[in-house]
Design an enzyme around this catalytic site. Structure first.
Site, PDB file in Angstrom:
ATOM      1  CB  VAL A 103      -0.962  -0.010   1.227  1.00 26.08           C
ATOM      2  CG1 VAL A 103      -1.978  -1.137   1.082  1.00 26.08           C
ATOM      3  CG2 VAL A 103      -0.214  -0.143   2.546  1.00 26.08           C
ATOM      4  CG  HIS A 119      -3.979  -6.171  -0.489  1.00 33.72           C
ATOM      5  ND1 HIS A 119      -2.934  -6.974  -0.097  1.00 33.72           N
ATOM      6  CD2 HIS A 119      -4.930  -7.016  -0.965  1.00 33.72           C
ATOM      7  CE1 HIS A 119      -3.251  -8.252  -0.307  1.00 33.72           C
ATOM      8  NE2 HIS A 119      -4.451  -8.305  -0.842  1.00 33.72           N
ATOM      9  CB  CYS A 157     -22.301  12.088   5.403  1.00 41.25           C
ATOM     10  SG  CYS A 157     -21.049  10.848   5.793  1.00 41.25           S
TER      11      CYS A 157
HETATM   12  C1  BV8 Z   1     -11.037 -11.672   1.671  1.00 40.24           C
HETATM   13  C2  BV8 Z   1      -3.723  -3.892   3.223  1.00 40.24           C
HETATM   14  C3  BV8 Z   1     -13.316 -12.264   1.466  1.00 40.24           C
HETATM   15  C4  BV8 Z   1      -3.941  -3.376   4.615  1.00 40.24           C
HETATM   16  C5  BV8 Z   1      -3.638  -6.331   3.428  1.00 40.24           C
HETATM   17  C6  BV8 Z   1      -9.504 -17.049   8.156  1.00 40.24           C
HETATM   18  C7  BV8 Z   1     -10.173 -16.048   8.808  1.00 40.24           C
HETATM   19  C8  BV8 Z   1     -10.438 -14.807   8.207  1.00 40.24           C
HETATM   20  C9  BV8 Z   1     -10.014 -14.550   6.919  1.00 40.24           C
HETATM   21  C10 BV8 Z   1      -9.322 -15.568   6.297  1.00 40.24           C
HETATM   22  C11 BV8 Z   1      -9.065 -16.796   6.880  1.00 40.24           C
HETATM   23  N1  BV8 Z   1      -8.387 -17.552   5.995  1.00 40.24           N
HETATM   24  C12 BV8 Z   1      -8.185 -16.843   4.867  1.00 40.24           C
HETATM   25  C13 BV8 Z   1      -8.775 -15.650   5.042  1.00 40.24           C
HETATM   26  C14 BV8 Z   1      -8.805 -14.587   4.072  1.00 40.24           C
HETATM   27  C15 BV8 Z   1      -7.779 -13.515   4.433  1.00 40.24           C
HETATM   28  C16 BV8 Z   1      -6.409 -14.149   4.554  1.00 40.24           C
HETATM   29  O1  BV8 Z   1      -5.816 -14.539   3.566  1.00 40.24           O
HETATM   30  N2  BV8 Z   1      -5.898 -14.244   5.814  1.00 40.24           N
HETATM   31  C17 BV8 Z   1      -4.600 -14.849   6.038  1.00 40.24           C
HETATM   32  C18 BV8 Z   1      -3.882 -14.081   7.157  1.00 40.24           C
HETATM   33  C19 BV8 Z   1      -4.821 -16.301   6.395  1.00 40.24           C
HETATM   34  N3  BV8 Z   1      -7.830 -12.625   3.311  1.00 40.24           N
HETATM   35  C20 BV8 Z   1      -8.687 -11.589   3.364  1.00 40.24           C
HETATM   36  O2  BV8 Z   1      -9.339 -11.276   4.346  1.00 40.24           O
HETATM   37  C21 BV8 Z   1      -8.813 -10.816   2.060  1.00 40.24           C
HETATM   38  N4  BV8 Z   1     -10.206 -10.638   1.776  1.00 40.24           N
HETATM   39  O3  BV8 Z   1     -10.700 -12.823   1.717  1.00 40.24           O
HETATM   40  O4  BV8 Z   1     -12.328 -11.248   1.547  1.00 40.24           O
HETATM   41  C22 BV8 Z   1     -14.479 -11.591   0.893  1.00 40.24           C
HETATM   42  C23 BV8 Z   1     -14.880 -11.900  -0.412  1.00 40.24           C
HETATM   43  C24 BV8 Z   1     -15.988 -11.289  -0.926  1.00 40.24           C
HETATM   44  C25 BV8 Z   1     -16.720 -10.356  -0.152  1.00 40.24           C
HETATM   45  C26 BV8 Z   1     -16.289 -10.030   1.142  1.00 40.24           C
HETATM   46  C27 BV8 Z   1     -15.170 -10.658   1.678  1.00 40.24           C
HETATM   47  C28 BV8 Z   1      -8.189  -9.436   2.189  1.00 40.24           C
HETATM   48  C29 BV8 Z   1      -6.712  -9.571   2.400  1.00 40.24           C
HETATM   49  C30 BV8 Z   1      -6.052  -8.194   2.273  1.00 40.24           C
HETATM   50  C31 BV8 Z   1      -5.706  -7.664   3.655  1.00 40.24           C
HETATM   51  N5  BV8 Z   1      -4.945  -6.403   3.509  1.00 40.24           N
HETATM   52  N6  BV8 Z   1      -2.989  -5.157   3.252  1.00 40.24           N
HETATM   53  C32 BV8 Z   1      -2.679  -2.855   5.248  1.00 40.24           C
HETATM   54  O5  BV8 Z   1      -1.598  -2.918   4.622  1.00 40.24           O
HETATM   55  O6  BV8 Z   1      -2.771  -2.392   6.397  1.00 40.24           O
HETATM   56  S1  BV8 Z   1      -2.739  -7.748   3.534  1.00 40.24           S
HETATM   57  C33 BV8 Z   1      -1.147  -7.370   3.928  1.00 40.24           C
HETATM   58  O7  BV8 Z   1      -0.611  -8.537   4.495  1.00 40.24           O
HETATM   59  C34 BV8 Z   1      -0.257  -7.083   2.754  1.00 40.24           C
HETATM   60  O8  BV8 Z   1      -0.889  -6.292   1.790  1.00 40.24           O
HETATM   61  C35 BV8 Z   1       0.127  -8.430   2.250  1.00 40.24           C
HETATM   62  O9  BV8 Z   1      -0.786  -8.937   1.329  1.00 40.24           O
HETATM   63  C36 BV8 Z   1       0.060  -9.248   3.506  1.00 40.24           C
HETATM   64  C37 BV8 Z   1       1.441  -9.474   4.036  1.00 40.24           C
HETATM   65  O10 BV8 Z   1       1.952 -10.429   3.217  1.00 40.24           O
HETATM   66  P1  BV8 Z   1       3.336 -10.169   2.477  1.00 40.24           P
HETATM   67  O11 BV8 Z   1       3.228  -8.998   1.579  1.00 40.24           O
HETATM   68  O12 BV8 Z   1       3.709 -11.458   1.897  1.00 40.24           O
HETATM   69  O13 BV8 Z   1       4.321  -9.747   3.629  1.00 40.24           O
HETATM   70  P2  BV8 Z   1       4.755 -10.617   4.889  1.00 40.24           P
HETATM   71  O14 BV8 Z   1       5.133  -9.651   5.943  1.00 40.24           O
HETATM   72  O15 BV8 Z   1       3.736 -11.665   5.154  1.00 40.24           O
HETATM   73  O16 BV8 Z   1       6.050 -11.383   4.363  1.00 40.24           O
HETATM   74  C38 BV8 Z   1       7.168 -10.636   3.943  1.00 40.24           C
HETATM   75  C39 BV8 Z   1       7.945 -11.550   3.026  1.00 40.24           C
HETATM   76  O17 BV8 Z   1       9.039 -10.799   2.536  1.00 40.24           O
HETATM   77  C40 BV8 Z   1       8.529 -12.748   3.764  1.00 40.24           C
HETATM   78  O18 BV8 Z   1       8.392 -13.902   2.942  1.00 40.24           O
HETATM   79  C41 BV8 Z   1      10.016 -12.384   3.922  1.00 40.24           C
HETATM   80  O19 BV8 Z   1      10.842 -13.522   3.870  1.00 40.24           O
HETATM   81  C42 BV8 Z   1      10.225 -11.535   2.704  1.00 40.24           C
HETATM   82  N7  BV8 Z   1      11.312 -10.552   2.841  1.00 40.24           N
HETATM   83  C43 BV8 Z   1      11.761  -9.929   3.957  1.00 40.24           C
HETATM   84  N8  BV8 Z   1      12.759  -9.078   3.622  1.00 40.24           N
HETATM   85  C44 BV8 Z   1      12.932  -9.171   2.276  1.00 40.24           C
HETATM   86  C45 BV8 Z   1      12.012 -10.107   1.778  1.00 40.24           C
HETATM   87  N9  BV8 Z   1      11.931 -10.414   0.471  1.00 40.24           N
HETATM   88  C46 BV8 Z   1      12.793  -9.800  -0.368  1.00 40.24           C
HETATM   89  N10 BV8 Z   1      13.703  -8.882   0.034  1.00 40.24           N
HETATM   90  C47 BV8 Z   1      13.803  -8.556   1.348  1.00 40.24           C
HETATM   91  N11 BV8 Z   1      14.718  -7.652   1.751  1.00 40.24           N
HETATM   92 ZN    ZN Z   2     -19.528  10.595   4.118  1.00 41.77          ZN
END
Ligand code: BV8
Ligand code: ZN
Length: 256
Positions: A103, A119, A157
């Protein structure tokens, strides 16, 4: 240097249509904490997965708005790194669609013209009541104790303004998701960088390419669920590996 970069460079040089898919790890070397280590700084007491939800905002709008204002100001102070610029160099050499889960605006500031933000963005906001777009305050005070800041009010609003991001439990913007699936289906190479591959449905994007016979290259210092899907796993940080990959594919002039 990471040994397999030569194989990855061959795939990149031969690619006709590329997708670059990035996660929080892409911004790590610019000083923007990933979700896994977002416990650094002021927010070690909170789990980002708990704060990035509609329920958290409804329960305590000032806490959640303060967290996003803190992140916005952190991103404003951050700079894109050579890995962001290497992505822009790929876009300049071969038809590429950049899809990001991030983001922040680091890809844009590195020269990428139109990243698909699955996202949303820290720099977008809208009314939580009537959905009217709202300006993101510029130069807002750093959240007082680094924590709470009451959100602005909607001009139409007077409802509380919310961040223009997709929270857990919320649907992704349908057009961005459709465009991302379309790009992942039509590319012959997908380069996934800095994502743990745990958040759905974004995590499916590289699998779409692999299922349709496209090649996947992964850049990540750690193993992820994408390892078995990747034709090449480049085990290293984005700011180091991506420039090396572009240099190996097209020579160092490609990044000027
Ligand atoms: C949806 C914006 C349905 C906000 C983000 C059980 C319960 C409830 C929900 C769920 C569930 N199981 C599955 C779900 C769905 C849920 C989900 O997937 N949950 C996970 C946790 C299990 N998904 C959702 O809720 C999505 N919506 O399903 O809606 C629906 C459908 C129709 C109608 C209504 C509803 C929405 C998901 C989006 C959430 N928003 N971001 C904000 O930023 O504040 S997600 C946010 O976390 C990020 O955007 C990103 O996607 C995620 C983090 O993941 P990564 O980007 O991979 O980062 P992370 O920290 O995890 O890892 C970093 C990686 O980088 C590591 O691998 C590391 O090794 C590597 N790294 C580190 N340093 C380096 C490196 N790589 C390269 N170079 C480096 N130097
Ligand atoms: Zn409003």
């Amino acid at each position: 240097m990471v040994p397999a970069v030569g194989d990855a460079a061959d795939l990149l040089r031969r690619a006709r249509r590329v997708v670059v898919f990035t996660g929080a790890g892409m911004s790590a070397e610019s000083g923007v904490p990933t979700f896994r280590d977002a416990r650094t700084g002021l927010w070690r007491r909170f789990d980002p997965h708990a704060l990035a939800t509609p329920e958290a905002f409804d329960a305590d709008p000032a806490l959640v708005w303060g967290w996003y204002e803190w992140r916005r100001q952190l991103v404003r102070r951050a700079e894109p790194h050579p890995g962001h610029r290497a992505v822009a160099a790929i876009e300049a050499r071969v038809p590429t669609v950049l899809i990001t889960q991030n983001v922040d605006d680091l890809h844009e500031r590195a020269g990428s013209r139109a990243p698909l933000h699955l996202h949303g963005s820290l720099f977008a906001a809208r009314c939580s009541a009537c959905d009217d777009p709202a300006p993101v305050p510029d130069g807002a005070p750093e959240p007082a104790d680094g924590r709470r800041l009451p959100p602005p009010r909607c001009a139409r609003c007077a409802g509380p303004v919310r961040p223009g991001v997709v929270w857990f439990g919320e649907a992704l913007p349908p057009d961005a998701l459709a465009a991302a699936v379309d790009a992942a289906s039509g590319c012959d190479l997908l380069l996934t960088v800095g994502t743990s591959g745990l958040v759905h449905p974004a995590a499916e994007i590289p699998l779409v390419t692999a299922r349709l016979g496209g090649s996947v290259i992964q850049v990540n210092p750690e193993r992820t669920p994408l390892d078995p899907v990747a034709a090449v796993n480049l085990r290293g940080p984005a700011a180091e590996v991506l420039p090396a990959l572009v240099d190996a594919a097209w020579g160092a002039t490609a990044r000027r």
